[in-house]
Design a protein around this motif. Structure first.
Motif, PDB file in Angstrom:
ATOM      1  N   ARG A   1       0.959  -1.103   0.041  1.00  0.00           N
ATOM      2  CA  ARG A   1       0.042  -0.005   0.122  1.00  0.00           C
ATOM      3  C   ARG A   1       0.836   1.280  -0.025  1.00  0.00           C
ATOM      4  NH1 ARG A   1      -5.381  -0.719   1.806  1.00  0.00           N
ATOM      5  NH2 ARG A   1      -5.926  -2.907   2.464  1.00  0.00           N
ATOM      6  N   ASN A   2       0.487   2.243  -0.591  1.00  0.00           N
ATOM      7  CA  ASN A   2       1.039   3.624  -0.508  1.00  0.00           C
ATOM      8  C   ASN A   2       2.647   3.374  -0.651  1.00  0.00           C
ATOM      9  OD1 ASN A   2      -1.467   4.646  -0.214  1.00  0.00           O
ATOM     10  ND2 ASN A   2      -1.273   4.429   1.979  1.00  0.00           N
ATOM     11  N   TYR A   3       3.153   2.962  -2.016  1.00  0.00           N
ATOM     12  CA  TYR A   3       4.531   2.766  -1.945  1.00  0.00           C
ATOM     13  C   TYR A   3       5.041   3.834  -3.282  1.00  0.00           C
ATOM     14  CZ  TYR A   3       3.909   0.526  -6.598  1.00  0.00           C
ATOM     15  OH  TYR A   3       3.591   0.045  -7.883  1.00  0.00           O
ATOM     16  N   ARG A   4       6.226   4.015  -3.200  1.00  0.00           N
ATOM     17  CA  ARG A   4       7.102   4.523  -4.397  1.00  0.00           C
ATOM     18  C   ARG A   4       8.201   3.938  -4.675  1.00  0.00           C
ATOM     19  NH1 ARG A   4       8.684  10.103  -2.680  1.00  0.00           N
ATOM     20  NH2 ARG A   4       8.837   9.121  -0.603  1.00  0.00           N
ATOM     21  N   VAL A   5       8.603   3.921  -6.078  1.00  0.00           N
ATOM     22  CA  VAL A   5       9.943   3.402  -6.376  1.00  0.00           C
ATOM     23  C   VAL A   5      10.590   4.593  -7.095  1.00  0.00           C
ATOM     24  CG1 VAL A   5      11.362   2.083  -8.085  1.00  0.00           C
ATOM     25  CG2 VAL A   5       9.104   1.113  -7.029  1.00  0.00           C
ATOM     26  N   LYS A   6      11.929   4.792  -6.370  1.00  0.00           N
ATOM     27  CA  LYS A   6      12.751   5.882  -6.725  1.00  0.00           C
ATOM     28  C   LYS A   6      13.910   5.059  -7.421  1.00  0.00           C
ATOM     29  CE  LYS A   6      15.412   7.702  -3.578  1.00  0.00           C
ATOM     30  NZ  LYS A   6      15.886   8.542  -2.632  1.00  0.00           N
ATOM     31  N   TRP A   7      14.466   5.523  -8.709  1.00  0.00           N
ATOM     32  CA  TRP A   7      15.484   5.202  -9.438  1.00  0.00           C
ATOM     33  C   TRP A   7      16.796   6.407  -9.158  1.00  0.00           C
ATOM     34  CZ3 TRP A   7      17.473   0.940 -11.652  1.00  0.00           C
ATOM     35  CH2 TRP A   7      16.650   0.126 -12.037  1.00  0.00           C
ATOM     36  N   SER A   8      17.843   6.035  -8.890  1.00  0.00           N
ATOM     37  CA  SER A   8      18.869   6.999  -8.756  1.00  0.00           C
ATOM     38  C   SER A   8      20.228   6.435  -9.307  1.00  0.00           C
ATOM     39  CB  SER A   8      19.125   7.639  -7.380  1.00  0.00           C
ATOM     40  OG  SER A   8      19.357   6.474  -6.287  1.00  0.00           O
ATOM     41  N   LYS A   9      21.153   7.101  -9.564  1.00  0.00           N
ATOM     42  CA  LYS A   9      22.529   6.852  -9.927  1.00  0.00           C
ATOM     43  C   LYS A   9      23.618   7.555  -9.144  1.00  0.00           C
ATOM     44  CE  LYS A   9      25.342   6.841 -14.534  1.00  0.00           C
ATOM     45  NZ  LYS A   9      26.598   7.674 -13.876  1.00  0.00           N
ATOM     46  N   LEU A  10      24.467   6.513  -8.665  1.00  0.00           N
ATOM     47  CA  LEU A  10      25.530   6.784  -7.857  1.00  0.00           C
ATOM     48  C   LEU A  10      26.651   7.602  -8.594  1.00  0.00           C
ATOM     49  CD1 LEU A  10      25.348   3.724  -5.761  1.00  0.00           C
ATOM     50  CD2 LEU A  10      24.555   5.663  -5.224  1.00  0.00           C
ATOM     51  N   GLU A  11      27.133   8.734  -8.318  1.00  0.00           N
ATOM     52  CA  GLU A  11      28.103   9.488  -9.161  1.00  0.00           C
ATOM     53  C   GLU A  11      29.494   9.313  -8.440  1.00  0.00           C
ATOM     54  OE1 GLU A  11      27.334  10.338 -12.007  1.00  0.00           O
ATOM     55  OE2 GLU A  11      25.073  10.760 -11.833  1.00  0.00           O
ATOM     56  N   PRO A  12      30.410   8.721  -8.860  1.00  0.00           N
ATOM     57  CA  PRO A  12      31.724   8.566  -8.341  1.00  0.00           C
ATOM     58  C   PRO A  12      32.689   9.794  -8.128  1.00  0.00           C
ATOM     59  CG  PRO A  12      31.821   7.556 -10.380  1.00  0.00           C
ATOM     60  CD  PRO A  12      30.287   7.916 -10.252  1.00  0.00           C
ATOM     61  N   ALA A  13      32.403  10.635  -9.245  1.00  0.00           N
ATOM     62  CA  ALA A  13      33.355  11.877  -9.474  1.00  0.00           C
ATOM     63  C   ALA A  13      32.918  12.770  -8.232  1.00  0.00           C
ATOM     64  CB  ALA A  13      32.960  12.616 -10.515  1.00  0.00           C
ATOM     65  N   ASN A  14      31.780  12.916  -7.732  1.00  0.00           N
ATOM     66  CA  ASN A  14      31.376  13.863  -6.486  1.00  0.00           C
ATOM     67  C   ASN A  14      30.566  13.203  -5.583  1.00  0.00           C
ATOM     68  OD1 ASN A  14      28.874  13.369  -8.102  1.00  0.00           O
ATOM     69  ND2 ASN A  14      28.807  15.281  -8.996  1.00  0.00           N
ATOM     70  N   TYR A  15      30.645  11.883  -5.444  1.00  0.00           N
ATOM     71  CA  TYR A  15      30.114  11.060  -4.378  1.00  0.00           C
ATOM     72  C   TYR A  15      28.566  11.517  -4.177  1.00  0.00           C
ATOM     73  CZ  TYR A  15      35.234  10.450  -3.619  1.00  0.00           C
ATOM     74  OH  TYR A  15      36.506  10.355  -3.922  1.00  0.00           O
TER      75      TYR A  15
END
Length: 321
Positions: free
Chosen positions: A44-58
């Motif tokens: 119930r009441n969920y969200r999915v979040k996509w993100s990218k890890l950026e090694p150049a600036n952590y």
């Protein structure tokens, strides 16, 4: 509860997300790639979040958020990403027209109050790493200049993983160079005195993190497949005439990264030195032979940066699709 082929049973820490059997997705520049993220059930009441890890600036950059009905895209990837959504449990991320900077680690996170969980995936571009230095010699780039130099040659600073893979495939280079995370390394296959000594084992040797403003090294650049073609014009041209010859054919003088890409992906093989956009003269060899440099391994050979007034070489041109 949905059970799909191609996905492993969920480990104890994953209640809703399926663990992908393969966490690395292989692709190349210009292709379409999908990073899998599938739910076992819909809370119930969920969200999915996509993100990218950026090694150049952590940092971790948000790409997309969805609640299953609606979604919103964020950041520079926004125009090229969408949800695959092949069924109601599918939150997989599709990236179109994959670019060099898309390589890296991504996270699909289910946001569900106190029961947040996530899976990590890696997008891996097939490509080639090449060392690069400017016309005025070695160890001239600070980090920001190295980054810009690679980008100007249709490439980007390599990641450590890309440099390491290139070393396993035979890259042997005695000059240290910047990579994307701001550290400095050099790959050695054949241990020798000028390159740390004969007693050190082969490997990717490191200087660690350096001052991005003050310290100066070469660069290790990475490029992938071309969206176009590199070809050679045989003539005796100076640098200015070489650029004009390409323009006369509706093309542009090729960049260093484009020549490496054509050598790697299109098996371009020419025994003729030709001008490139940075003023260097190079030629690509896929089948080594005595009269083409005499070196035993395939590669892109260089004559360095001769005087731009010399009418000795032809030119390599690039025409986009």
């Amino acid at each position: 509860m949905l059970r799909l082929p191609g996905y492993a049973a969920a480990p104890p820490h994953l209640q809703y997300l399926l663990e992908p059997l393969h966490t690395t997705v292989h692709t190349e520049r210009g292709a379409t790639a999908t990073l899998p993220c599938v739910l076992r059930a819909l809370p119930r009441n969920y969200r999915v979040k996509w993100s990218k890890l950026e090694p150049a600036n952590y940092r971790e950059s948000i790409i997309l958020i969805t609640n299953g009905l609606y979604h919103k895209n964020y950041g520079p990837l926004s125009p090229r990403v969408r949800l695959r959504h092949s069924h109601r449990y599918d939150a997989s991320l599709t990236i179109t027209d994959v670019a060099l900077e898309d390589e890296g680690r991504y996270r699909c996170q289910l946001v569900n109050g106190l029961e947040d969980e996530s899976v990590s995936l890696t997008l891996h571009l097939e490509g080639v790493v090449f060392p690069y230095q400017p016309s005025n010699g070695r160890y001239k780039f600070n980090y920001h200049e190295a980054k810009r130099a690679c980008e100007q040659q249709d490439s980007r600073l390599a990641t450590y993983q890309q440099l390491y893979k290139a070393w396993t495939e035979g890259l042997d280079w005695c000059n240290a160079g910047w990579i994307l995370d701001g550290t400095v390394h050099y790959p050695i296959i054949n241990s020798r005195e000028p390159c740390g000594g004969r007693l050190l084992l082969p490997g990717v040797r490191t200087y660690g993190a350096r001052d991005k403003q003050k310290d100066r090294f070469d660069a290790f650049c990475f490029t992938s497949a071309l969206q176009g073609q590199v070809y050679f014009i045989r003539a005796h041209l100076n640098f200015k005439e070489a650029g004009q010859a390409c323009r006369n054919h509706g093309a542009a003088i090729a960049k260093v990264g484009q020549l490496y890409s054509a050598w790697k992906f299109s098996q371009l093989d020419r025994c003729d030195g030709g001008w490139l956009a940075d003023g260097s003269v190079r030629y690509p060899i896929t089948t080594p032979r005595e009269r083409c440099g005499g070196l035993p391994d395939p590669g892109v050979r260089s004559f360095g940066f001769p005087s731009k007034e010399l009418r000795t070489y032809g030119t390599y041109c690039f025409v986009g699709k």
